[in-house]
Design an enzyme around this catalytic site. Structure first.
Site, PDB file in Angstrom:
ATOM      1  N   HIS A  60      65.981 -43.463  -8.804  1.00  0.00           N
ATOM      2  CA  HIS A  60      66.265 -42.154  -7.949  1.00  0.00           C
ATOM      3  C   HIS A  60      67.800 -42.428  -7.565  1.00  0.00           C
ATOM      4  O   HIS A  60      68.441 -41.405  -7.220  1.00  0.00           O
ATOM      5  CB  HIS A  60      65.470 -42.115  -6.731  1.00  0.00           C
ATOM      6  N   ASP A 131      59.063 -39.443  -4.336  1.00  0.00           N
ATOM      7  CA  ASP A 131      57.888 -40.151  -4.579  1.00  0.00           C
ATOM      8  C   ASP A 131      56.891 -40.212  -3.490  1.00  0.00           C
ATOM      9  O   ASP A 131      55.990 -40.919  -3.486  1.00  0.00           O
ATOM     10  CB  ASP A 131      58.200 -41.462  -4.903  1.00  0.00           C
ATOM     11  N   HIS A 169      58.476 -36.981 -10.534  1.00  0.00           N
ATOM     12  CA  HIS A 169      57.928 -37.385 -11.526  1.00  0.00           C
ATOM     13  C   HIS A 169      56.944 -36.262 -12.407  1.00  0.00           C
ATOM     14  O   HIS A 169      56.281 -35.687 -11.596  1.00  0.00           O
ATOM     15  CB  HIS A 169      57.301 -38.799 -11.270  1.00  0.00           C
TER      16      HIS A 169
END
Ligand SMILES: [Zn+2]
Length: 259
Positions: A60, A131, A169
């Site tokens: 990231h 995330d 993702h």
């Protein structure tokens, strides 16, 4: 309207590019790699003014240093209590990120659990949640606690249902496979899996999702549903006292047995 498009990176990361039609200024979220970002900015003639970071993990932040070198005026935003390279503005829950060049303002939400100080950005009906929340899944606990991640997910689940969810993702298909373990008879999960397979078959992203869709199909948000509680208790082999305990069982079940 803010235009939001994915820049694919590594195997399954999305770096989100934010721009406004007719404006050269743009921002990116979680640039783990500089190369695909520089390529896109060059191709579209864009000028990077802001880098928004959700958390400290390399996939990231890996491109931040090189992007900052190429665009020294770009302001780097990131959580206050995590190491973010070249961070200019340290963020805490309740802060705002104002990007006048793009005509957008984001609220900063503290959503710890995947990491200890993970933040999300909410503005113009779009949520950039790194995330923490995935389509039909959630991040692993890598620095925070199960209780924190559960509370963070419940907070995101309470956002307006039409909020568009831009996670970092492309894990949707695999996540829905686990969602079917938890709720094997759910028509909503089965339908979403068919849609996700069709999109991936054409190499298209399954994102953004929405809070409504996550509430209907994401087992990690559905810890108060009787069927989800029953499945988690069957796996754990005991009664689970509350939503946090159901969440912990689901997360541990997926970690150990699914992926
Ligand atoms: Zn991460």
């Amino acid at each position: 309207m803010l235009e939001i498009s994915p820049i694919p990176a590594f195997d399954d990361n999305y770096i989100w590019l934010l721009r406004r039609p007719g404006v050269r200024a743009c921002a990116v979220v979680d640039p783990g790699d500089e190369d695909p970002v520089l390529e896109r900015l060059r191709a579209d003639g864009l000028d990077l003014v802001a880098i928004l970071v959700t958390h400290r993990h390399g996939d990231h932040v890996g491109g931040v240093a090189a992007l900052k070198q190429r665009f020294p005026a770009a302001v780097v935003y990131g959580p206050a209590n995590e190491p973010v390279p070249h961070r200019d503005v340290a963020l805490r829950d309740g802060d705002e990120v104002d990007l006048p060049a793009l005509g957008v303002r984001f609220a900063v939400l503290g959503v710890p659990g995947h990491t200890e100080d993970h933040v999300a950005y909410l503005g113009e009906g779009a949520l950039f949640c790194g995330d923490t929340l995935f389509a039909a899944g959630c991040g692993r606990v890598f620095g925070g606690t199960f209780e924190q991640l559960h509370a963070s997910l419940q907070r995101l689940a309470a956002l307006p249902t039409e909020t568009a969810v831009y996670c970092a993702h492309e894990y949707t298909e695999a996540n829905l496979g686990f969602a079917l373990w938890v709720e094997p008879k759910s028509p909503a999960v089965a339908e979403r899996l068919a849609q996700a397979r069709a999109l991936r078959g054409r190499d298209l992203p399954t994102l953004p999702s929405s809070i409504a869709l996550e509430r209907a199909t994401n087992p990690f948000l559905r810890v108060a549903e009787p069927g989800v509680i029953a499945a988690a208790e069957r796996w754990a082999g005991r009664t689970l006292a509350d939503g946090a305990a159901v969440f912990r069982a689901l997360r541990t079940w997926k970690d150990r047995d699914y992926d």
